[in-house]
Design an enzyme around this catalytic site. Sequence first.
Site, PDB file in Angstrom:
ATOM      1  N   HIS A 181      24.585  13.001   8.541  1.00 18.67           N
ATOM      2  CA  HIS A 181      23.881  12.069   7.655  1.00 18.67           C
ATOM      3  C   HIS A 181      24.869  10.949   7.306  1.00 18.67           C
ATOM      4  O   HIS A 181      25.365  10.876   6.177  1.00 18.67           O
ATOM      5  CB  HIS A 181      23.407  12.822   6.412  1.00 18.67           C
ATOM      6  CG  HIS A 181      22.430  12.076   5.550  1.00 18.67           C
ATOM      7  ND1 HIS A 181      22.182  10.716   5.668  1.00 18.67           N
ATOM      8  CD2 HIS A 181      21.615  12.520   4.555  1.00 18.67           C
ATOM      9  CE1 HIS A 181      21.293  10.367   4.765  1.00 18.67           C
ATOM     10  NE2 HIS A 181      20.920  11.437   4.080  1.00 18.67           N
ATOM     11  N   ARG A 191      15.004   9.327  10.497  1.00 18.85           N
ATOM     12  CA  ARG A 191      15.320  10.698  10.045  1.00 18.85           C
ATOM     13  C   ARG A 191      14.432  11.653  10.826  1.00 18.85           C
ATOM     14  O   ARG A 191      13.231  11.397  10.982  1.00 18.85           O
ATOM     15  CB  ARG A 191      15.047  10.842   8.552  1.00 18.85           C
ATOM     16  CG  ARG A 191      15.068  12.305   8.112  1.00 18.85           C
ATOM     17  CD  ARG A 191      15.056  12.458   6.625  1.00 18.85           C
ATOM     18  NE  ARG A 191      16.343  12.061   6.063  1.00 18.85           N
ATOM     19  CZ  ARG A 191      16.670  12.234   4.788  1.00 18.85           C
ATOM     20  NH1 ARG A 191      15.819  12.795   3.953  1.00 18.85           N
ATOM     21  NH2 ARG A 191      17.848  11.852   4.343  1.00 18.85           N
ATOM     22  N   LYS A 208       0.367  13.066  17.702  1.00 19.34           N
ATOM     23  CA  LYS A 208      -0.449  13.132  18.933  1.00 19.34           C
ATOM     24  C   LYS A 208       0.389  13.590  20.122  1.00 19.34           C
ATOM     25  O   LYS A 208      -0.097  13.657  21.235  1.00 19.34           O
ATOM     26  CB  LYS A 208      -1.009  11.742  19.248  1.00 19.34           C
ATOM     27  CG  LYS A 208      -1.893  11.147  18.179  1.00 19.34           C
ATOM     28  CD  LYS A 208      -2.335   9.752  18.623  1.00 19.34           C
ATOM     29  CE  LYS A 208      -3.125   9.056  17.545  1.00 19.34           C
ATOM     30  NZ  LYS A 208      -3.392   7.650  17.918  1.00 19.34           N
ATOM     31  N   ARG A 215      15.386   8.960  -1.613  1.00 22.93           N
ATOM     32  CA  ARG A 215      16.485   7.986  -1.683  1.00 22.93           C
ATOM     33  C   ARG A 215      16.813   7.311  -0.363  1.00 22.93           C
ATOM     34  O   ARG A 215      17.016   6.103  -0.313  1.00 22.93           O
ATOM     35  CB  ARG A 215      17.769   8.668  -2.190  1.00 22.93           C
ATOM     36  CG  ARG A 215      17.933   8.648  -3.687  1.00 22.93           C
ATOM     37  CD  ARG A 215      18.730   9.865  -4.112  1.00 22.93           C
ATOM     38  NE  ARG A 215      17.950  11.051  -3.792  1.00 22.93           N
ATOM     39  CZ  ARG A 215      17.099  11.616  -4.641  1.00 22.93           C
ATOM     40  NH1 ARG A 215      16.975  11.159  -5.848  1.00 22.93           N
ATOM     41  NH2 ARG A 215      16.381  12.668  -4.283  1.00 22.93           N
ATOM     42  N   THR A 216      16.913   8.098   0.689  1.00 25.70           N
ATOM     43  CA  THR A 216      17.420   7.506   1.933  1.00 25.70           C
ATOM     44  C   THR A 216      16.436   6.455   2.456  1.00 25.70           C
ATOM     45  O   THR A 216      16.832   5.346   2.826  1.00 25.70           O
ATOM     46  CB  THR A 216      17.697   8.594   2.986  1.00 25.70           C
ATOM     47  OG1 THR A 216      18.564   9.551   2.395  1.00 25.70           O
ATOM     48  CG2 THR A 216      18.355   8.012   4.218  1.00 25.70           C
TER      49      THR A 216
HETATM   50  C1  NCD Z   1      20.296  14.846   1.571  1.00 23.90           C
HETATM   51  C2  NCD Z   1      19.700  15.062   2.945  1.00 23.90           C
HETATM   52  O1  NCD Z   1      18.577  14.629   3.226  1.00 23.90           O
HETATM   53  O2  NCD Z   1      20.420  15.651   3.752  1.00 23.90           O
HETATM   54  N1  NCD Z   1      19.500  13.996   0.788  1.00 23.90           N
HETATM   55  C3  NCD Z   1      19.749  12.665   0.835  1.00 23.90           C
HETATM   56  O3  NCD Z   1      19.532  12.038   1.825  1.00 23.90           O
HETATM   57  N2  NCD Z   1      20.289  12.081  -0.244  1.00 23.90           N
HETATM   58  C4  NCD Z   1      20.638  16.105   0.875  1.00 23.90           C
HETATM   59  C5  NCD Z   1      19.557  17.119   0.673  1.00 23.90           C
HETATM   60  O4  NCD Z   1      18.409  16.927   1.053  1.00 23.90           O
HETATM   61  O5  NCD Z   1      19.895  18.152   0.107  1.00 23.90           O
END
Ligand code: NCD
Length: 306
Positions: free
Chosen positions: A129, A101, A80, A51-52
């Site tokens: 997040h 991320r 690398k 999703r993100t």
């Molecule tokens: C979350 C995350 O990556 O922290 N997922 C997300 O981005 N919707 C929650 C999770 O992974 O449990």
Amino acid sequence: MRHLMSPLDFSVEELDELLNLAQDIEAHPDKYAHACAGKKLATLFYEPSTRTRLSHEAAMLNLGGSIMGFSSADSSSAAKGESVSDTIRTISCYADICAMRHPKEGAPMVACQHSSIPVINAGDGGHQHPTQTLTDLLTILNVKGRLNNMTIGLCGDLKFGRTVHSLIHALVRYEGIKFILISPEELRLPDYMRHDVLDKLNIPYKEVVRLEDAIPDLDILYMTRVQKERFFNEEDYVRMKDFYILDKKKMKLAPEDMYVLHPLPRVNEIAVEVDDDPRAAYFRQMQYGVYVRMALILTLLDIHVD
Ligand code: NCD
């Protein structure tokens, strides 16, 4: 230049504006369809995501911009041995904005110090997040019509769950917010969140182990997955993973207007039978994630649409 590392990077007034913009985008998507023409978003994902990453990409595409990026550390020069600071210097030459991320807490913060483009923290280890929090706030606002005077139940892995940490930071700034922290002893909210945030700001909260004890008092139930990838050993994870399962029986104990949120992915913590309950808001929530990220990209690029 602005970055987004934590929800606290926006004042409450700026957050209100951003959420209003997201609601306007939902109502009038055509108005925004070319707002980012000629702009590029890079997604730098050193950790798995569905999703993100894709909602950031969908957001930029919906705004008429383009996207590039990598979806695992293995397919980037990190494999690398390249540092985050060198990678971000590179990306600054190619894109106008990026979302990162990373499994290490603070990596996006290091990136923004060496970046000449806005950096969005798309999740750093067990820390924060913030774009999920924007999504969560928009969802709460849309289902409840307000962000104040509410009892919020946070359930599951409160220790490693970064979405929970960011959401608490954001919500404590609204009036009349109370928390019920629902977790096994081993997965309690970390001390630095309880003492330095909740206690320091005198936010009312209680900690309980049984979901059934909390559910009748909630306005919002925020379920989370046990964060397998942050455990030191498999045995502990296996012991914890099915600690909470929200099912129809437990939903019977909940108020008629208590909505269930989940950042997703879900594993076992919400039974599929709950999906049809009108109070299940987690699929709507992921749709709102696109609108709010469209609003965020416009805000960070300082693009205004009349
Ligand atoms: C979350 C995350 O990556 O922290 N997922 C997300 O981005 N919707 C929650 C999770 O992974 O449990």
